[in-house]
Structure formats: structure tokens, C-alpha cells
Enzyme design. Structure first.
Site, PDB file in Angstrom:
ATOM      1  CG  HIS B 219      -2.168  -0.883   0.898  1.00 43.84           C
ATOM      2  ND1 HIS B 219      -3.367  -0.750   1.542  1.00 43.84           N
ATOM      3  CD2 HIS B 219      -2.337  -1.888   0.011  1.00 43.84           C
ATOM      4  CE1 HIS B 219      -4.218  -1.651   1.071  1.00 43.84           C
ATOM      5  NE2 HIS B 219      -3.606  -2.361   0.152  1.00 43.84           N
ATOM      6  CB  SER B 223      -2.068  -2.574  -7.094  1.00 45.13           C
ATOM      7  OG  SER B 223      -2.471  -3.375  -6.027  1.00 45.13           O
ATOM      8  CE  LYS B 247     -11.511  -7.579 -12.228  1.00 45.55           C
ATOM      9  NZ  LYS B 247     -10.479  -6.841 -12.960  1.00 45.55           N
ATOM     10  CG  ASP B 248     -10.573  -8.453  -4.799  1.00 44.36           C
ATOM     11  OD1 ASP B 248     -10.041  -9.010  -5.761  1.00 44.36           O
ATOM     12  OD2 ASP B 248     -10.030  -7.546  -4.141  1.00 44.36           O
ATOM     13  CD  GLU B 291      -0.567 -33.499   0.241  1.00 43.87           C
ATOM     14  OE1 GLU B 291      -0.803 -34.573  -0.325  1.00 43.87           O
ATOM     15  OE2 GLU B 291      -1.452 -32.747   0.682  1.00 43.87           O
TER      16      GLU B 291
HETATM   17  C1  HEM Z   1      -0.528 -15.930   2.399  1.00 45.76           C
HETATM   18  C2  HEM Z   1      -0.149 -15.643   1.202  1.00 45.76           C
HETATM   19  C3  HEM Z   1      -0.364 -14.319   0.478  1.00 45.76           C
HETATM   20  C4  HEM Z   1      -1.379 -13.408   0.624  1.00 45.76           C
HETATM   21  C5  HEM Z   1      -2.578 -13.537   1.563  1.00 45.76           C
HETATM   22  C6  HEM Z   1      -1.115 -12.345  -0.291  1.00 45.76           C
HETATM   23  C7  HEM Z   1      -1.918 -11.226  -0.445  1.00 45.76           C
HETATM   24  C8  HEM Z   1      -1.752 -10.257  -1.393  1.00 45.76           C
HETATM   25  C9  HEM Z   1      -2.720  -9.261  -1.711  1.00 45.76           C
HETATM   26  C10 HEM Z   1      -4.107  -9.115  -1.051  1.00 45.76           C
HETATM   27  C11 HEM Z   1      -2.206  -8.481  -2.712  1.00 45.76           C
HETATM   28  C12 HEM Z   1      -2.910  -7.362  -3.481  1.00 45.76           C
HETATM   29  C13 HEM Z   1      -3.837  -7.974  -4.528  1.00 45.76           C
HETATM   30  C14 HEM Z   1      -3.107  -8.580  -5.701  1.00 45.76           C
HETATM   31  O1  HEM Z   1      -2.281  -7.903  -6.315  1.00 45.76           O
HETATM   32  O2  HEM Z   1      -3.355  -9.781  -5.983  1.00 45.76           O
HETATM   33  C15 HEM Z   1      -0.883  -8.977  -2.994  1.00 45.76           C
HETATM   34  C16 HEM Z   1      -0.011  -8.427  -3.941  1.00 45.76           C
HETATM   35  C17 HEM Z   1       1.241  -8.937  -4.240  1.00 45.76           C
HETATM   36  N1  HEM Z   1       1.766 -10.151  -3.784  1.00 45.76           N
HETATM   37 FE1  HEM Z   1       0.940 -11.333  -2.405  1.00 45.76          FE
HETATM   38  N2  HEM Z   1       0.059 -12.588  -0.968  1.00 45.76           N
HETATM   39  C18 HEM Z   1       0.535 -13.786  -0.532  1.00 45.76           C
HETATM   40  C19 HEM Z   1       1.687 -14.409  -0.984  1.00 45.76           C
HETATM   41  C20 HEM Z   1       2.561 -13.886  -1.928  1.00 45.76           C
HETATM   42  C21 HEM Z   1       3.710 -14.560  -2.427  1.00 45.76           C
HETATM   43  C22 HEM Z   1       4.126 -15.975  -2.012  1.00 45.76           C
HETATM   44  C23 HEM Z   1       4.323 -13.713  -3.332  1.00 45.76           C
HETATM   45  C24 HEM Z   1       5.593 -13.903  -4.147  1.00 45.76           C
HETATM   46  C25 HEM Z   1       6.517 -14.760  -3.903  1.00 45.76           C
HETATM   47  C26 HEM Z   1       3.541 -12.517  -3.390  1.00 45.76           C
HETATM   48  C27 HEM Z   1       3.836 -11.404  -4.175  1.00 45.76           C
HETATM   49  C28 HEM Z   1       3.014 -10.308  -4.348  1.00 45.76           C
HETATM   50  C29 HEM Z   1       3.328  -9.138  -5.152  1.00 45.76           C
HETATM   51  C30 HEM Z   1       4.634  -8.890  -5.922  1.00 45.76           C
HETATM   52  C31 HEM Z   1       2.219  -8.280  -5.090  1.00 45.76           C
HETATM   53  C32 HEM Z   1       2.054  -6.924  -5.788  1.00 45.76           C
HETATM   54  C33 HEM Z   1       1.416  -7.144  -7.119  1.00 45.76           C
HETATM   55  C34 HEM Z   1       1.285  -5.898  -7.959  1.00 45.76           C
HETATM   56  O3  HEM Z   1       0.927  -4.856  -7.425  1.00 45.76           O
HETATM   57  O4  HEM Z   1       1.539  -6.017  -9.167  1.00 45.76           O
HETATM   58  N3  HEM Z   1       2.482 -12.642  -2.530  1.00 45.76           N
HETATM   59  N4  HEM Z   1      -0.624 -10.045  -2.180  1.00 45.76           N
END
Ligand code: HEM
Lengths: 278, 427
Positions: B219, B223, B247-248, B291
């Protein structure tokens, strides 16, 4: 700097892999892996259709009762059903008295109320199906050094479990001549029995269902070996997953609700984004 | 932080005003997932998976906490206590299937989330920290899932634990003592089962903590978006509420539909039959496989079959398996292309496609027996895997000619952008 390091690390892993690949390929060519007897003669299970299959499947209680009869009259000599209690049999359509009568036929471990010595007593509906052997050593001694596994979860503990049990029970046969020709060392050892559905082709269980009419079905169904095998397989689907019907019956309203909610959500989404190009 | 044009929280009701002075939680929500948070208007469906991951985490914690009320972490009774849940506990079968399939669903969602990042360059500045925290989450998830799989104490639980902890024994000198220390014995037993349960209960809450940081870090810049062009003006964004909540929300419904279809109609599809056989240290299963979500890494582990100079094959495999994930940490600095989105990267696009296929091939091999041709295929696929991140990305990011980028998100969406036009006039 980091990129040079990274390329070096990448080359390191790649070379190590190519080295493994080269060595593997060389030995693959110099001594190609010979087909094993299991690869050549093991068969996938035969097809079995049960009332409990499919998205709407429910148990055929008549069939489960027949299957229980096969277990009760044949398999229980060697196999336990330790996760199932007699009271659970009510789900097959037996009433309380019938369950009591079935339980009473089994001897379960007990304690003499006067002396405190261990003994056995007739089962009660709350008891679980007892072990047929006193311990593993006794089980092995009676079964050519193999322990007959518990059957409660058998249909979930093998790939394509119900079909597997059915195939195994109907699959006992003479060892094919072609097998002995190709693998002269693979003759079924004495005391074991050839069965192409068993993972290593020879198992310690003697064919338990051998003659038509071995069990006299209470509902009058003709008890061929094939029929008995199907029925006991169906019964073991129930012992492995007694909540199968409830699961599917719960699934439909859940999916219906989610579909409805998703459609509403999608309409709301379209409405909100109506004037917003994206 | 947020963009200057973000809506401001302005409570009207006296209670909300009072609350805002004492504990401004409503303000936090408003600014994080409410109208106060502007989001690029052009996010496509790949951006919905973060929210789904959040839902998965919630499902796992709720079902897991209830399962723990009925589960007993003792080698003698663990297997039976799980069957007790399946048979006797009210709705226990549903909880257990929801938790087991929930783990799979979580990994499906997370893999898509990660590959979204790979393709759209989400890991690049200014979102490196979001990415790094993401990789930390992924490692924590793997540890959690591995220990969770041990708890039912079936054959695959036991032998999986044995094989995976056995990896530590490949480390020179300290390996064997380390493995024994981790297990609390020479082989997985009660001590191991108990500590795995304890950690399996703990780690999801650690994940919650890191997820909070992940979203916090996101934030700050906000994004990214499919064009990879940063937000420039108000017309590039829409408020999170109601646009992205809607949308979500509906995509979460679609996700839950698929998840529940598996849960209620094919709950054992992704599990291994051997785990319905109680753990037996005396009988080794024919094929020990983890798994499905570990398969690609398992294939890399097993691809090293020959000693490399003085490094034993097993140690190479372990190093490579961990490196396969650890390279992700360096991604923001390996891929130096100034263009984020794969849409505008003609060379990268193809290599990315190959990577997707490559990982699927690795997964397939990892789930197959360790025999030919699977070993050779996984060797070739592993070479590509490492080449992709460590060699190809650094090189193509300097030689590739990116396609022209749109001036702004608005221009990409509407075909024209007033600000761009006025900017041109001024210049
Ligand atoms: C418990 C696991 C995770 C949760 C709950 C989570 C949650 C989120 C949420 C809510 C967002 C914003 C919505 C979206 O862009 O889809 C986000 C963005 C992002 N997440 Fe995750 N995430 C998780 C794991 C990961 C992992 C494992 C990675 C990479 C190895 C990752 C990388 C990113 C990146 C780079 C963004 C920014 C995307 C953008 O703005 O282009 N996340 N995450």
C-alpha cells in the site's frame, strides 16, 4: 556484479545437472533397464460400477448388507474392521435388535468382573469389530508370514480402491506360462498366490471366495464369486467413508448457494463498473 | 500512504467520531480496503488472487483451529484421532476435507499469484519489499504444509517426514546431528510429531503477521497493473470500495465454487492413498512422494544423480532445491529491464511461456517414480529452470527492445489521455 555471480551460479547448477544427465544417459545406453515382471504382468483394476459412485451416488443398502454378510462369514476370520463399531451397522438398515444380535456373535476382549482377569465376552453395539488374532505374531504365524491388513479404510488406501478389491478377489489364477517363459525366476513362491492385480503379483492371502454359493444371501441374490466380490467391495466403500452420502447431499445445496451468490456478485460487479471503462 | 486524490475519511455519526479519536480502526479499514484506497482501474483478473489467498488463509486457520480441538498429537493415537474426526465428530469429515483441500487450493492460488508477479514484473521497484515478503510467506507456507501433512501419521506422513528431514543429513559435518536435533530422535516419532503439531499451529499466525507487512508494503506504492506503467493521475485509478470489493467478491465466489466442488465430490483426488495406511516404520512405500505442490521442487532434488567434483549428489540436490526458491529473492536485481509488464517485452514473453511449461513438466516428473525417462526429463527441465532465472533474465533484460509503452493507464484504457495531450501542448 550480482548478474555475473548469478550467471556463474546458473552455470554451476546447469553443469552439475548435465553431468548427472550424461552419466545417467551413458548407463541407460550401456545397460538399458530391463522390464520387471511387475511392469510386464501387473494389471490395472477391472471396472466396477457401484450405486455410490458419481455425483448423486447413494449406497445400495441391500448390497451393503450382502457385503457385510460376506465379511461376516468369510473375511472376518483373518481381517479386522477396527474403525467400525457394531452400532454403525444401523446405517445399513439393520434395526437395534439385529445389531445387538450381530454384535453378540463376536467375542471381544473383556475383564472377568469377579477376578479381574482378562477374558472375552460377547460384543455389544458400542463395541468395535474385534481383532481376529491375538497379536501380529499370531497373525503372521497363521498367514504365511503376512499380516492381514485391517479392512476399514482399504478402499481409500489403494488407488481405485473398490475396483481394486473387486479385481483382487476375482483375480486369483494360475501363473501365466508366458510369464514363466519370460521370467523363469519369478515363479510364485510356495504358500503365496498369483494375482495380477496385486502390486508384486504374489500375495499371501489364499483366494477367500472360491465357490458360487459360499455365502447364502438372506435376500436371495445368487451368490456367485463375482457377485460376492462386488458386494464386499461395496461394503468396504461404506466402511471407509460412512459419511459419503451426507457429503454429496451437503455438496449440492452448498454449490447451489455459491452459484447463486456468485451470479449475484457478478451482477453487482457489472453494475458498479457499468460506466467505468477498464 | 496514498495518492493525493484519495478520498478522505470523514466520520459523520457521533459514535464513529468518538471511535476515530479513541481507536481509529474504521479509518484504517477505510484507507486500506475502502474508498480511501485508490487502485489502478485496469487491473485484470490475475490481480484477484491475492484476495483469494487471504480467504484461503482464513479458511485454513478457522478449520485448523477446530480440527485441533479433536486431534491428538501422539504417535499411538494420531491416525485414529483423525478417523474419529472423520466418523464421529459432527461435521468433522467436512472440516477435515476442507482443511486438506484448502491447503491445495491455497497453493493453486499462490502459484498463480506468484506467476502473475513473474509475468507482470510485480517484483520490480518500487515493490521489491512486497515481493521479498511474498517469498518469505511462500517459504513459511511450505514449512506449514509439510508439517501439516505429517499430522495424520499415515504412511506418507511418516515417510515424507523421514525423507525431508533426511535432506538435512546431506549437510557436511553438522548434518546428522542437525537431523536428529530436528526430529528429537533418529527417526520420526512421537517427539517429532509433537513438535510438528506445535509448529503447524504456530506458523499460520506468523504468516498472518507477514501478510500484514506484505499488504502494508504494497500500500505504500500501491498496486502495479497489467501495463506496468505507474499511476499518474486520478483518472488512472478507482477507489477500492466499491470497485474492487465487488470484483474480488464475485471472483471469490467463483473460487469457492470450484473449491467446494472438489471438497464435496472428489475430496481425496489430490491426496495419496498410502496416507490412509497407519504409519509403519518397518514398511517402506513403493514410491514416496510429497504433496503435489512440492513436486516441481522434489523433481529438482532428485535430478542430481551423480556427484559433481567433490560435492555428493545428495548435497547438490538439496542445495539446488533450496536455491530454486531462494533465487526468487534476487529476482528484482536479476531482471533489470525497466519495463515491468510482459505485454511489452517481446523476448521475455516467450521465455516466460517456456518457464510455465517447464515448471509443469517438473511437477509431473516430481510426482512420478524416480525412474527413466522421468529423471532425464527432470534434469533437462531443471537446467532450464536455473538458466531462466540466473542466466536468461539477466541477459535478455539488457538486449531486449521493449515495445512502446502507453503514456498512462488512462490512455491504455480509453485510447487517449487528456493529461498527455495537455502535456504535449505545454511542451
Ligand atoms: C498468504 C499468502 C499471500 C497473501 C494472503 C497475499 C496477499 C496479497 C494481496 C491481497 C495483494 C494485493 C492484490 C493482488 O495484487 O493480488 C498482494 C499483492 C502482491 N503479492 Fe501477495 N500474498 C501472498 C503471498 C505472496 C507470495 C508468495 C508472493 C511472491 C513470492 C507474493 C507477491 C506479491 C506481489 C509482488 C504483489 C504486488 C502485485 C502488484 O501490485 O503487481 N504474494 N498479495
Amino acid at each position: 556484479m550480482i548478474r555475473i555471480l548469478s550467471i556463474l551460479v546458473g552455470l554451476f547448477f546447469s553443469l552439475a545437472l548435465l553431468w548427472s544427465l550424461g552419466k545417467g544417459a551413458a548407463s541407460f545406453i550401456s545397460e538399458p533397464p530391463a522390464a520387471t515382471v511387475e511392469q510386464a504382468f501387473h494389471k490395472p483394476p477391472r471396472e466396477l460400477r457401484l450405486a455410490s459412485d458419481g455425483l448423486f451416488g447413494t449406497f445400495d443398502k441391500q448390497q451393503l448388507q450382502r457385503g457385510f454378510q460376506v465379511y461376516d462369514e468369510v473375511c472376518k476370520a483373518c481381517h479386522s474392521l477396527r474403525l467400525v463399531a457394531f452400532r454403525d451397522l444401523k446405517a445399513l438398515g439393520y434395526n437395534d435388535d439385529e445389531v445387538k444380535a450381530i454384535a453378540a456373535k463376536y467375542q471381544v476382549p473383556g475383564v472377568d468382573p469377579n477376578t479381574g482377569e482378562a477374558n472375552t465376552r460377547p460384543g455389544r453395539p458400542t463395541d468395535f469389530f474385534p481383532q481376529p488374532f491375538a497379536n501380529d505374531i499370531a497373525a503372521r504365524a497363521a498367514n504365511n508370514n503376512a499380516i492381514p491388513p485391517d479392512l476399514s479404510l482399504m478402499t481409500k488406501a489403494r488407488h481405485d480402491g473398490a475396483a481394486y478389491v473387486y479385481s483382487l478377489l476375482t483375480g486369483f489364477q494360475e501363473q501365466p506360462a508366458a510369464l514363466l517363459k519370460q521370467f523363469p525366476d519369478a515363479r510364485t513362491p510356495a504358500g503365496l498366490h498369483y494375482n495380477p492385480y496385486f502390486a508384486n503379483l504374489n500375495l499371501a492371502m489364499a483366494p477367500p471366495l472360491t465357490a458360487d454359493g459360499q455365502v447364502t444371501y438372506k435376500d436371495g441374490t445368487r451368490s456367485t464369486v463375482d457377485q460376492m466380490s462386488r458386494d464386499v467391495a461395496a461394503f468396504l466403500v461404506w466402511t471407509a467413508e460412512p459419511k459419503l452420502e451426507k457429503r454429496k447431499q451437503t455438496g449440492w445445496p452448498v454449490l447451489g448457494f455459491l452459484l447463486f451468490a456468485t451470479i449475484l456478485g457478478n451482477l453487482a460487479y457489472r453494475n458498479i463498473w457499468r460506466d467505468m471503462k477498464h | 500512504m496514498s495518492f493525493p486524490w484519495a478520498n478522505h475519511y470523514n466520520p459523520q455519526h457521533p459514535f464513529m467520531k468518538w471511535m476515530d479519536e479513541k481507536l481509529p480502526v474504521p479509518r484504517l479499514v477505510y484507507n486500506a480496503v475502502g474508498s480511501g484506497y485508490p487502485v489502478p482501474r485496469n487491473l485484470n483478473y490475475w490481480w484477484n488472487f491475492g484476495f483469494m489467498a487471504l480467504a484461503c488463509l482464513g479458511i485454513q486457520i478457522v478449520t485448523g483451529v477446530i480440527l485441533a480441538m479433536h486431534y491428538a498429537a501422539n504417535g499411538l493415537v494420531a491416525f485414529d484421532s483423525v478417523e474419529h474426526i472423520m466418523r464421529d465428530v459432527n461435521w468433522g469429515w467436512m472440516l477435515r476435507y476442507a482443511h486438506a483441500n484448502g491447503a491445495s487450493a491455497f497453493f493453486v492460488v499462490i502459484y498463480i499469484h506468484i506467476f502473475r508477479g513473474f509475468f507482470f514484473g510485480s517484483y520490480k521497484a518500487p515493490r521489491e519489499m512486497v515481493w521479498l515478503l511474498g517469498v518469505v510467506i511462500f517459504l513459511l507456507m511450505m514449512a506449514t504444509a509439510f508439517m501439516g501433512y505429517v499430522l495424520p501419521w499415515g504412511q506418507m506422513s511418516f515417510w515424507g517426514a523421514k525423507v525431508i528431514t533426511g535432506l538435512f543429513s546431506a549437510i557436511p559435518l553438522v548434518g546428522e546431528p542437525l537431523q536428529q536435533w530436528l526430529l528429537g530422535g533418529f527417526a520420526p516419532d512421537n517427539a517429532a510429531l509433537n513438535r510438528f503439531f506445535s509448529l503447524h499451529y504456530l506458523l499460520p499466525f506468523v504468516i498472518v503477521g507477514v501478510v500484514v507487512l506484505h499488504i502494508w508494503a504494497l500500500h505504500i506504492p500501491g498496486s502495479s497493473n497489467p501495463t506496468g506503467v505507474e499511476v499518474k493521475s486520478e483518472s488512472d485509478t478507482v477507489p477500492f470500495y466499491p470497485y474492487f470489493i465487488a470484483k474480488d467478491g464475485w471472483t471469490l465466489g467463483a473460487f469457492l465454487f470450484i473449491y467446494c466442488a472438489v471438497l464435496f465430490f472428489a475430496p481425496n483426488m489430490l491426496g495419496h492413498p498410502d496416507n490412509y495406511i497407519p504409519a509403519n516404520p518397518m514398511s517402506t512405500p513403493a514410491h514416496i512422494v510429497p504433496e503435489w505442490y512440492f513436486w516441481p521442487f522434489y523433481a529438482i532434488l532428485r535430478a542430481f544423480t551423480a556427484d559433481f567434483f567433490f560435492i555428493p549428489a545428495k548435497l547438490m540436490g538439496v542445495l539446488a532445491m533450496f536455491s530454486a526458491i531462494l533465487v526468487w529473492f534476487f529476482l528484482p536485481w536479476l531482471d533489470r529491464s525497466p519495463v515491468r509488464s510482459g505485454w511489452y517485452r517481446p523476448m521475455f514473453k516467450w521465455f516466460f511461456a517456456v518457464l510455465c511449461i517447464d515448471v509443469l513438466v517438473l511437477g509431473y516428473c516430481g510426482g512420478s517414480p524416480a525412474a527413466e525417462p522421468f529423471v532425464m526429463i527432470s534434469q533437462i527441465a531443471s537446467v532450464y529452470y536455473f538458466m531462466h532465472f540466473l542466466i536468461i533474465l539477466p541477459i535478455i533484460s539488457s538486449i531486449e527492445q521493449p515495445l512502446p509503452l502507453p503514456f498512462s493507464i488512462t490512455e491504455a484504457v480509453l485510447g487517449k489521455d487528456e493529461t498527455a495531450a495537455s502535456g504535449a501542448v505545454a511542451a
